[in-house]
Each structure stands twice: as C-alpha cells, then as structure tokens.
Design an enzyme around this catalytic site. Structure first.
Site, PDB file in Angstrom:
ATOM      1  N   GLY A  59     101.928 -25.788 -10.079  1.00 53.75           N
ATOM      2  CA  GLY A  59     102.371 -24.798  -9.106  1.00 53.75           C
ATOM      3  C   GLY A  59     101.666 -23.488  -9.452  1.00 53.75           C
ATOM      4  O   GLY A  59     101.644 -23.082 -10.620  1.00 53.75           O
ATOM      5  N   ALA A  60     101.077 -22.850  -8.432  1.00 49.00           N
ATOM      6  CA  ALA A  60     100.165 -21.727  -8.697  1.00 49.00           C
ATOM      7  C   ALA A  60     100.757 -20.623  -9.585  1.00 49.00           C
ATOM      8  O   ALA A  60     100.159 -20.266 -10.614  1.00 49.00           O
ATOM      9  CB  ALA A  60      99.673 -21.172  -7.364  1.00 49.00           C
ATOM     10  N   ARG A 101      92.059 -25.678 -14.328  1.00 41.52           N
ATOM     11  CA  ARG A 101      92.181 -26.127 -12.925  1.00 41.52           C
ATOM     12  C   ARG A 101      91.479 -25.086 -12.041  1.00 41.52           C
ATOM     13  O   ARG A 101      91.599 -23.881 -12.305  1.00 41.52           O
ATOM     14  CB  ARG A 101      93.658 -26.271 -12.494  1.00 41.52           C
ATOM     15  N   ASP A 249      98.186 -22.086  -2.869  1.00 45.78           N
ATOM     16  CA  ASP A 249      97.445 -21.971  -4.133  1.00 45.78           C
ATOM     17  C   ASP A 249      96.386 -20.881  -4.085  1.00 45.78           C
ATOM     18  O   ASP A 249      96.017 -20.319  -5.115  1.00 45.78           O
ATOM     19  CB  ASP A 249      96.803 -23.311  -4.484  1.00 45.78           C
ATOM     20  N   ASN A 259      96.523 -25.274  -0.047  1.00 46.66           N
ATOM     21  CA  ASN A 259      97.770 -25.777  -0.632  1.00 46.66           C
ATOM     22  C   ASN A 259      97.587 -27.286  -0.843  1.00 46.66           C
ATOM     23  O   ASN A 259      96.523 -27.852  -0.545  1.00 46.66           O
ATOM     24  CB  ASN A 259      98.959 -25.473   0.287  1.00 46.66           C
ATOM     25  N   LYS A 260      98.587 -27.907  -1.382  1.00 45.03           N
ATOM     26  CA  LYS A 260      98.516 -29.329  -1.734  1.00 45.03           C
ATOM     27  C   LYS A 260      97.943 -30.182  -0.599  1.00 45.03           C
ATOM     28  O   LYS A 260      98.271 -29.962   0.567  1.00 45.03           O
ATOM     29  CB  LYS A 260      99.935 -29.798  -2.105  1.00 45.03           C
TER      30      LYS A 260
END
Ligand code: MRU
Length: 358
Positions: A59-60, A101, A249, A259-260
């Site tokens: 999670g960012a 990441r 993100d 985002n995801k």
C-alpha cells in the site's frame, strides 16, 4: 526476523517503531492475513527491503513510512563514521530502498524527504543526524495518520445513505499508518450513520481485496460482500453499486491515476453504468513532475503469482505469463480525487495543482 503474535488487538497499527534510535520496526506481515495474524520485527535494512518487495508491508503510504524507518535501521551501525562517510552511506541506503518497488511514488517521496533533512542538517554529527532521521520518519507516520483522517472527512460527504460502494484492492488501514484512504472514507461515512454495503473485489492475483479489505471491513463491522473481479460489471448492472472508491499509487499532474491492476477496468465499468468513480489519496501520492500516466513505471511481478496464486499450480507448467501489478486510469474517468486538503473535482491539471500545492 523475530516474530510476535498479537491476535487480540482489534484494530492494530500496521507498523510501529519500537524503542529509541537503536530500535527496530515492527509490522503486521500482510502476506499471512487473514488466516494468521503475525507481527514481525525488522532489524536490518535488508529485512525492510524484503518486507516491501514481498508485500509483507504494502500500500503506497505504508511503503513510504516503512522505507523512512528502514533508512534509520540501515544507518544504525554508521554513527562512528565521519559525517561525509555517513552521508555516502545514507545515499546507498536510500538508493537501495528506492529499488524495492517502482510504482508507488510515496516510497520516493518519503526517501526524498529523508535526504532533504540530511542535506539541510549538514552540521549535525552522525549520531545527532540519526536521531533527526528517526524524528522525520515518525513525523511521516504521524502526518500519514492525520491525512487519512482528513481524507475520510472530506470523502464521506460523497457517499449517500443506504448505498452500495465497490472498492478494489486494499486502500485501508493496512495500506497506511492510519485508517486508510478509500476505506477511511467508508469508515467515516459509516461512523456518520450511513448504511453502506461494500463490495470488495477479490483483486487477483494477490487477493488484497479478499484477504485484507474484506478482513478490515469485517473487523470494523462494516457490511462487506466479497466478489470475484470478473463480477464487478454484473453487480453494477444489477443496481447494487452507487459509487466506486479506490486508492492510488501515483497520480500525475493531469490526474491520471495508477492503482492496483484491475482498477482501470472497474473505472470503465463504472463509466458504462453511470456510477461515479472516486480516488482517495494523500498529496504524498501525487507526482507533479509527470505530466501524464504514460510516464508512470508499472511494476512487473513474478509469473508464479498467477500460476501458483492459491498455493497450488493453476496453470500449465511453462506457460507464458504477463503480470503487471498496476494499471493507469485516465483522469477523464475519475469523478473526483479526495485528498486531505479537499476534493479535486473536476479532475484536471489546474485543479490538481491548485489543491495539491495550496
Ligand atoms: O501491490 P500493493 O498491494 O502495494 O498495491 C496497493 C494498491 O494498489 C493500493 O490501492 C494503493 O497503494 C493505495 S493504498 C492507500
């Protein structure tokens, strides 16, 4: 990595710093939820790196907080160095954590903030500098918690009573130091007495929606129904969803939002059904140096996350796999971005800059 299990706490903190400047980072191992609740103690920068890369912490905003503490851990053995040597080490540690990441900008935002403090406090001894870096990491964590609360308050007004809300991935407390971003909005609306029915996409391939969002909402007594990602369109068609809310993100200057993976599809489905699609994110998730989402680096993850996602092989051996962990939703599909400073609505570059830079 030493471990401590604390299953009795109802709303546990995603991470806590233990002790003083010689301390360590304790966090919930999110890869084990919801079956097992385990807190792990990270005492080396390599452990922090591994925890971020393997999504033990994810999670960012949470990645940013963990990395800031990771820098402190990585410099604990460097206080006897000269200040120049300490600064070289700091650069190495921050570069190393930055490579864990690529997509969530909060990671780079937090590490930049740490580097800026070191640059500004050039006269401090390494020991004093280490303490200052711990103070900064703590400030990042505290501010993140406050941003979550403010996002919840700003966003709650967008959700009507007795409505269905669909969310994708996990943008809850586990993804931040506070109550989350998208889920903070849901928690705040629920606390204000609104009756919501949340639909949580399971979020293939790593199931953050099923494992984490469903768990968090259940823990906090918010009605939640788990669906497979492929069911979102039909659930909308059936009239069960009146709003979609997700986290982010990285958001570029024009409002494009990473985002995801799967978020873009949900946004298209929401558009097709006339349902507002909201993004909730702190200003630390904005990257105003990127003009559009085309510039966002998309993390590519290992094939086994898809071929062995449920603990057993679910695809033929040797199959070609494509596994981008994120996608980008163009600003035009986003009804509003909810930040701690207020709403960005309509979503365009002028409004993004006005709200983020205020
Ligand atoms: O790969 P993950 O689990 O780190 O991806 C997380 C997401 O995509 C979240 O929606 C995003 O980071 C927002 S968290 C408040």
């Amino acid at each position: 990595m030493t471990c401590t299990a604390q299953p009795d706490r109802k709303f546990p903190a995603t991470m806590t710093w233990q002790g003083n400047v010689t301390g360590f980072l304790r966090l919930i191992d999110q890869t084990l939820l919801p079956v097992e609740y385990l807190e792990i103690d990270l005492k080396s920068v390599e452990q922090v790196f591994e925890a971020i890369r393997s999504l033990r912490v994810r999670g960012a905003p949470a990645i940013g907080c963990a990395a800031a503490y990771g820098v402190v851990i990585g410099l604990q053995q460097s206080v006897a160095l000269s200040r120049a040597e300490f600064d070289v080490k700091l650069r190495q540690v921050t570069d190393y954590l930055a490579s864990s990441r690529p997509t969530a900008v909060n990671l780079f935002w937090a590490l930049d903030r740490i580097r800026t403090v070191a640059r500004t406090e050039a006269s401090l001894s390494p020991a004093a500098m280490l303490q200052r870096l711990l103070d900064e990491a703590r400030a990042i964590e505290v501010e993140d918690r406050e941003m979550c609360t403010a996002i919840g308050q700003h966003g709650a007004e967008l959700l009507q009573d007795k409505t269905g809300v669909l969310t994708h991935c996990n943008a809850g407390g586990l993804a931040t130091a506070g109550d989350g971003t998208a889920l903070a909005v849901i928690f705040a609306a629920a606390a204000a007495g609104k009756q919501l029915q949340v639909f949580a996409d399971e979020t293939r391939p790593l199931l953050q929606g099923a494992r984490l969002t469903a768990w968090e909402l259940q823990q906090r007594g918010v009605p939640v129904t788990l669906i497979c990602d492929s069911m979102a369109g039909w659930v909308m068609r059936e009239g069960k969803v009146q709003a979609v809310i997700v986290g982010a993100d990285r958001i570029t200057a024009n409002g494009d939002t990473a985002n995801k993976i799967g978020t873009y599809s949900v946004a298209l489905l929401a558009k097709a059904h006339g349902i507002p699609f909201y993004v909730a994110a702190p200003t630390s998730t904005f990257d105003l140096e990127m003009s559009s989402g085309q510039q966002i680096p998309i993390e590519q993850r290992a094939a086994h996350e898809i071929t062995h996602g449920f603990g057993k092989q679910t695809a033929p051996a040797g199959i070609n796999v494509y596994n981008p962990a994120f996608d980008v939703t163009p600003a035009e599909y986003i009804a509003a971005i909810i930040t701690e400073k207020g709403l960005i609505m309509p979503v365009n570059e002028a409004n993004v800059r006005r709200v983020v830079l205020e």
